[in-house]
Design a protein around this motif. Sequence first.
Motif, PDB file in Angstrom:
ATOM      1  N   ARG A  56       0.839  -1.215   0.000  1.00  0.00           N
ATOM      2  CA  ARG A  56       0.000   0.000   0.000  1.00  0.00           C
ATOM      3  C   ARG A  56       0.869   1.257   0.000  1.00  0.00           C
ATOM      4  N   THR A  57       0.403   2.270  -0.731  1.00  0.00           N
ATOM      5  CA  THR A  57       1.089   3.553  -0.759  1.00  0.00           C
ATOM      6  C   THR A  57       0.085   4.659  -0.423  1.00  0.00           C
ATOM      7  N   THR A  58       0.608   5.775   0.046  1.00  0.00           N
ATOM      8  CA  THR A  58      -0.256   6.928   0.331  1.00  0.00           C
ATOM      9  C   THR A  58      -0.325   7.860  -0.866  1.00  0.00           C
ATOM     10  N   LYS A  59       0.531   7.618  -1.859  1.00  0.00           N
ATOM     11  CA  LYS A  59       0.550   8.430  -3.077  1.00  0.00           C
ATOM     12  C   LYS A  59       0.375   7.509  -4.285  1.00  0.00           C
ATOM     13  N   GLU A  65      -3.275   3.847  -7.914  1.00  0.00           N
ATOM     14  CA  GLU A  65      -3.515   5.013  -7.058  1.00  0.00           C
ATOM     15  C   GLU A  65      -3.104   4.776  -5.610  1.00  0.00           C
ATOM     16  N   ASP A  66      -3.120   3.509  -5.181  1.00  0.00           N
ATOM     17  CA  ASP A  66      -2.941   3.240  -3.752  1.00  0.00           C
ATOM     18  C   ASP A  66      -1.982   2.101  -3.412  1.00  0.00           C
ATOM     19  N   HIS A  67      -1.246   1.597  -4.395  1.00  0.00           N
ATOM     20  CA  HIS A  67      -0.300   0.520  -4.101  1.00  0.00           C
ATOM     21  C   HIS A  67       0.678   0.308  -5.259  1.00  0.00           C
ATOM     22  N   THR A 145       9.136   7.045  -4.710  1.00  0.00           N
ATOM     23  CA  THR A 145       8.067   7.011  -3.713  1.00  0.00           C
ATOM     24  C   THR A 145       8.567   6.226  -2.508  1.00  0.00           C
ATOM     25  N   ASN A 157       4.653  -5.793   5.517  1.00  0.00           N
ATOM     26  CA  ASN A 157       3.450  -5.088   5.100  1.00  0.00           C
ATOM     27  C   ASN A 157       3.031  -5.387   3.659  1.00  0.00           C
TER      28      ASN A 157
END
Length: 166
Positions: A56-59, A65-67, A145, A157
Motif C-alpha cells: 500500500r502507498t499513500t501516493k 492510485e494506492d499501491h 516514492t 506489510n
Amino acid sequence: MNNQFWDDSDYYTISNPVSDETINEAEKELGYKLPSTYIELIRSKNGGTPINTCFRTTKATSWAEDHIAITAIHGIGEPSGIDSKEYGSKFMIEDWGYPDIGIVICSCPSAGHDAVMLDYSECGKNGEPKVIHVDVESLNGPKITFLAKDFESFISNLVNENEFSI
C-alpha cells in the motif's frame, strides 16, 4: 522466516544456496551491507515471488492510485540475483537509469520500467536502508516514492493482490 511467505513458483529462485561467502561477495560487488532481514529471507529461499505481492502507498504510483506490485524479490547469484553481472542491480542502474543510491531488489510487473530499491542515501553504505519504489519512465526523471523505513517493514506489510479492486 515464515514458510507461508513464498509462492510455490520457482521462476525467480536461484538454485545455489546462500552462504556467508556468497553474501560477502555480493556485498563487496554491490558496495553495500545487506539488511539482516533480507539475508534471513533469502536463506529460506534464494529469491522468488512472495504470496503477497502488493504494498500500500499513500501516493499514486505508475502502477496504481494506492499501491505498487512486485513480481519478485531477487536473491544472490546468477542469473537474476541482485549481484548478477547481466541483470543485477548495477545493470539496472547503469542501463535503465535507476538512481545510484542503493540496490534494485524487487522487480515489478512493468518489466524494468519501475522497481523497488534499498535506498542507502541517508544511512550510508553500512546502515539500514529505507525501501523505495522508483519509476524510471517518469517525464521529469526517476520518480521516487517512499515505501518503508526498512526491509523488514516492507516485507511485513506486503498484502495480497486480492485486497485491491481491478
